[in-house]
Scaffold this motif. Structure first.
Motif, PDB file in Angstrom:
ATOM      1  N   LEU A 109      42.884 -27.364 -95.214  1.00 43.87           N
ATOM      2  CA  LEU A 109      43.085 -26.834 -96.566  1.00 43.87           C
ATOM      3  C   LEU A 109      43.994 -25.606 -96.536  1.00 43.87           C
ATOM      4  O   LEU A 109      44.868 -25.451 -97.400  1.00 43.87           O
ATOM      5  CB  LEU A 109      41.739 -26.495 -97.197  1.00 43.87           C
ATOM      6  N   CYS A 112      47.475 -26.836 -96.169  1.00 40.54           N
ATOM      7  CA  CYS A 112      47.996 -27.364 -97.434  1.00 40.54           C
ATOM      8  C   CYS A 112      48.458 -26.238 -98.346  1.00 40.54           C
ATOM      9  O   CYS A 112      49.506 -26.340 -99.004  1.00 40.54           O
ATOM     10  CB  CYS A 112      46.936 -28.212 -98.128  1.00 40.54           C
ATOM     11  N   VAL A 237      50.699 -32.550 -98.468  1.00 46.79           N
ATOM     12  CA  VAL A 237      49.469 -32.076 -99.093  1.00 46.79           C
ATOM     13  C   VAL A 237      48.550 -33.251 -99.423  1.00 46.79           C
ATOM     14  O   VAL A 237      47.325 -33.176 -99.237  1.00 46.79           O
ATOM     15  CB  VAL A 237      49.791 -31.249-100.353  1.00 46.79           C
ATOM     16  N   THR A 238      49.111 -34.362 -99.899  1.00 45.66           N
ATOM     17  CA  THR A 238      48.303 -35.545-100.200  1.00 45.66           C
ATOM     18  C   THR A 238      47.593 -36.057 -98.960  1.00 45.66           C
ATOM     19  O   THR A 238      46.388 -36.356 -98.983  1.00 45.66           O
ATOM     20  CB  THR A 238      49.189 -36.655-100.793  1.00 45.66           C
ATOM     21  N   VAL A 241      44.784 -33.509 -97.919  1.00 45.76           N
ATOM     22  CA  VAL A 241      43.560 -33.602 -98.740  1.00 45.76           C
ATOM     23  C   VAL A 241      42.776 -34.862 -98.377  1.00 45.76           C
ATOM     24  O   VAL A 241      41.538 -34.841 -98.290  1.00 45.76           O
ATOM     25  CB  VAL A 241      43.932 -33.598-100.240  1.00 45.76           C
ATOM     26  N   VAL A 244      40.799 -34.145 -95.276  1.00 46.11           N
ATOM     27  CA  VAL A 244      39.606 -33.322 -95.544  1.00 46.11           C
ATOM     28  C   VAL A 244      38.501 -34.183 -96.117  1.00 46.11           C
ATOM     29  O   VAL A 244      37.331 -34.092 -95.703  1.00 46.11           O
ATOM     30  CB  VAL A 244      39.961 -32.171 -96.492  1.00 46.11           C
ATOM     31  N   VAL A 245      38.848 -35.042 -97.066  1.00 44.39           N
ATOM     32  CA  VAL A 245      37.846 -35.925 -97.685  1.00 44.39           C
ATOM     33  C   VAL A 245      37.203 -36.807 -96.626  1.00 44.39           C
ATOM     34  O   VAL A 245      35.970 -36.988 -96.597  1.00 44.39           O
ATOM     35  CB  VAL A 245      38.502 -36.770 -98.782  1.00 44.39           C
TER      36      VAL A 245
END
Length: 250
Positions: A109, A112, A237-238, A241, A244-245
């Protein structure tokens, strides 16, 4: 690893080599792909670091013209990068795996966010300012800290370095980016040597990333000044993320 998964890792290496040379966040591409094909986080990170050394070297060579006149500076700051990369690699290997799994989502994060604010960093680099030729002790300490981060995980260490070098050196963006590529190469190299000696490296994954990122490094050096940065940032960034998910869902 199936043939299709191997192809995915190879393509991820290609994209990462390109992104690392231009932006400096290639690990946000390769690391999630390695997780997706079933590698545990620490082995994925170790194998990724080893493979991306070759992409870092390729990108640094692609920017060799912009390195002219920076030898003395890079010798000095390179020491900070080597020490930082070694420190970060030791932290990765000595902290329990659970610590890595807990820290990595926060690091992704943070990476990002760094990628998102890169336009501001680039504008800051472009402003005329008066600084020491080598950036002084503050830059040395900052490069060392970035090296620790790079040796431990590495995603967006290039963006960190661009920010540090741009704030504390009187150079244009292209020469800053060239110096960033060399310093990131040193961090990746020293941590990769450490991992090869004492850690478990998946050589199939590392080899695929090495081949892809080597080609990507040259591609990034050739077209980096022409690629739309907004598209690159949005893609990185996509992917970050999504990583992270996935980590939080494990």
């Amino acid at each position: 690893m199936t043939l299709l998964e191997g192809l995915g890792v190879l393509v991820a290496g290609l994209v990462a080599g390109t992104v690392n040379t231009v932006v400096g966040a290639g690990t946000l591409v390769t690391f999630p792909v390695l997780l997706a094909v079933g590698y545990p986080p620490v082995i994925a990170n170790v194998s990724n670091t080893v493979g991306l050394v070759f992409g870092s070297l390729s990108g640094a060579l692609g920017y060799r013209r912009e390195l002219d006149g920076q030898r003395s500076r890079l010798l000095r700051l390179g020491c900070a990068s080597l020490l930082g990369g070694l420190s970060g690699g030791i932290l990765l290997l000595t902290l329990p795996p659970g610590a890595f799994e807990a820290i990595v989502p926060a690091l992704i994060l943070l990476s990002c966010v760094l990628v998102l604010v890169q336009p501001w960093l680039a504008r800051r680099v472009a402003r005329p300012h008066h600084t020491r030729a080598h950036g002084g002790p503050l830059l040395f300490a900052g490069v060392y800290a970035a090296g620790i981060y790079g040796g431990y995980f590495g995603a967006a260490q290039g963006v960190l370095l661009i920010g540090l070098l741009g704030l504390l050196l009187d150079e244009d963006l292209q020469r800053v980016n060239a110096a960033k590529n060399v310093l990131a190469l040193l961090v990746n190299f020293v941590s990769a040597v450490l991992f090869v000696v004492v850690a478990d490296v998946d050589w199939r994954a590392a080899a695929l990333i090495a081949v892809g990122s080597t080609v990507g490094g040259q591609l990034g050096a050739l077209v980096g000044r022409r690629l739309p940065p907004v598209a690159l940032r949005a893609f990185v960034v996509t992917v970050g993320v999504a990583a992270v998910v996935r980590l939080l869902a494990v």
